[in-house]
Scaffold this motif. Sequence first.
Motif, PDB file in Angstrom:
ATOM      1  N   GLU A 151       4.881   1.714  -0.243  1.00  0.00           N
ATOM      2  CA  GLU A 151       5.833   2.577  -1.159  1.00  0.00           C
ATOM      3  C   GLU A 151       6.544   3.511  -0.777  1.00  0.00           C
ATOM      4  O   GLU A 151       7.637   3.744  -1.255  1.00  0.00           O
ATOM      5  N   LEU A 152       6.294   4.272   0.111  1.00  0.00           N
ATOM      6  CA  LEU A 152       6.970   5.518   0.878  1.00  0.00           C
ATOM      7  C   LEU A 152       8.079   4.895   1.462  1.00  0.00           C
ATOM      8  O   LEU A 152       9.163   5.514   1.162  1.00  0.00           O
ATOM      9  N   GLY A 195       1.022  -1.121   0.121  1.00  0.00           N
ATOM     10  CA  GLY A 195       0.054  -0.064  -0.105  1.00  0.00           C
ATOM     11  C   GLY A 195       0.851   1.293   0.098  1.00  0.00           C
ATOM     12  O   GLY A 195       2.086   0.962  -0.392  1.00  0.00           O
ATOM     13  N   PRO A 196       0.173   2.404   0.293  1.00  0.00           N
ATOM     14  CA  PRO A 196       1.082   3.654   0.155  1.00  0.00           C
ATOM     15  C   PRO A 196       2.146   3.688   1.207  1.00  0.00           C
ATOM     16  O   PRO A 196       2.998   4.177   0.808  1.00  0.00           O
ATOM     17  N   GLU A 197       2.055   3.170   2.321  1.00  0.00           N
ATOM     18  CA  GLU A 197       3.055   3.121   3.358  1.00  0.00           C
ATOM     19  C   GLU A 197       4.146   2.555   3.167  1.00  0.00           C
ATOM     20  O   GLU A 197       5.369   3.045   3.057  1.00  0.00           O
TER      21      GLU A 197
END
Length: 265
Positions: free
Chosen positions: A29-30, A25-27
């Motif tokens: 990916e970051l 998810g986004p976390e």
Amino acid sequence: MRRSLDVVIVGAGERNLLVSDKVPGPELELALHSAALWQTLAQELPSSIEYERKGGLVVAQAEDSLAGLSATAAGQRRAGVEAYDLTAGRLREIEPHLAPGPAGGCLYPQDAQVQPALAAAELLRSSVRAGACLWPGEEVVAILADRAGAVSGVRTARCELRAPVVVNAAGTWGGEVAALAGTPLPVMPRRGFVLVTEPLPRLIRHKVYAAEYVAYARAPRAVAANPGKVGEGVRYGAALARAGVRVRTRRAVTEVRGDGRVGRR
């Protein structure tokens, strides 16, 4: 890629750089992007920031925890994370001082750590040398917006700063800064405890933690949900959870040392 921008830094801790505790998810990916950036920064900044890409080792104590860990690792691999399933025997080869009994684990070579206070200081020095302006101790009291509602700068106690880009880099205070722009951001402090031992030779080579901690980290208010690590979702200044420290101190030492010896004052 570096671009020439006018930068003002307004306001101004070993820090883990983990991908192992993130689900796809986004976390995650970051976190992967951050891990790559820190590798580059480590080549540019002094070695005093104590950057070390030592890798993470997640240990599952029971078969059900191992099944959950394996499923999580499979999803992480599809998202670009290096993750290697390990048998109990292989765990002991990698970390000989683990206590006997774990069902298995997973190795994450991309996990790293850095000394945050030193790293932040060096980043600030590097930014100032490159032409950035530093305003230490200056509190942001409002987020400015244009007529269309887009963020256009910040207001401090003494002036307004207009900018096409505003970066919220306030860490655990990030939720409070986001609230100034009317944006809910569920960021809050999560307090851990550092246990200092007598001087010992180096026993542990990786970032080692329990698989159960991954589930705990997603629900940080529940201290009891994590049997192998002490941490609380608390506000600054909250009272010390002494009972939790006592219980989990014994757990942590036996997990690493295997002999259960804990000294208390």
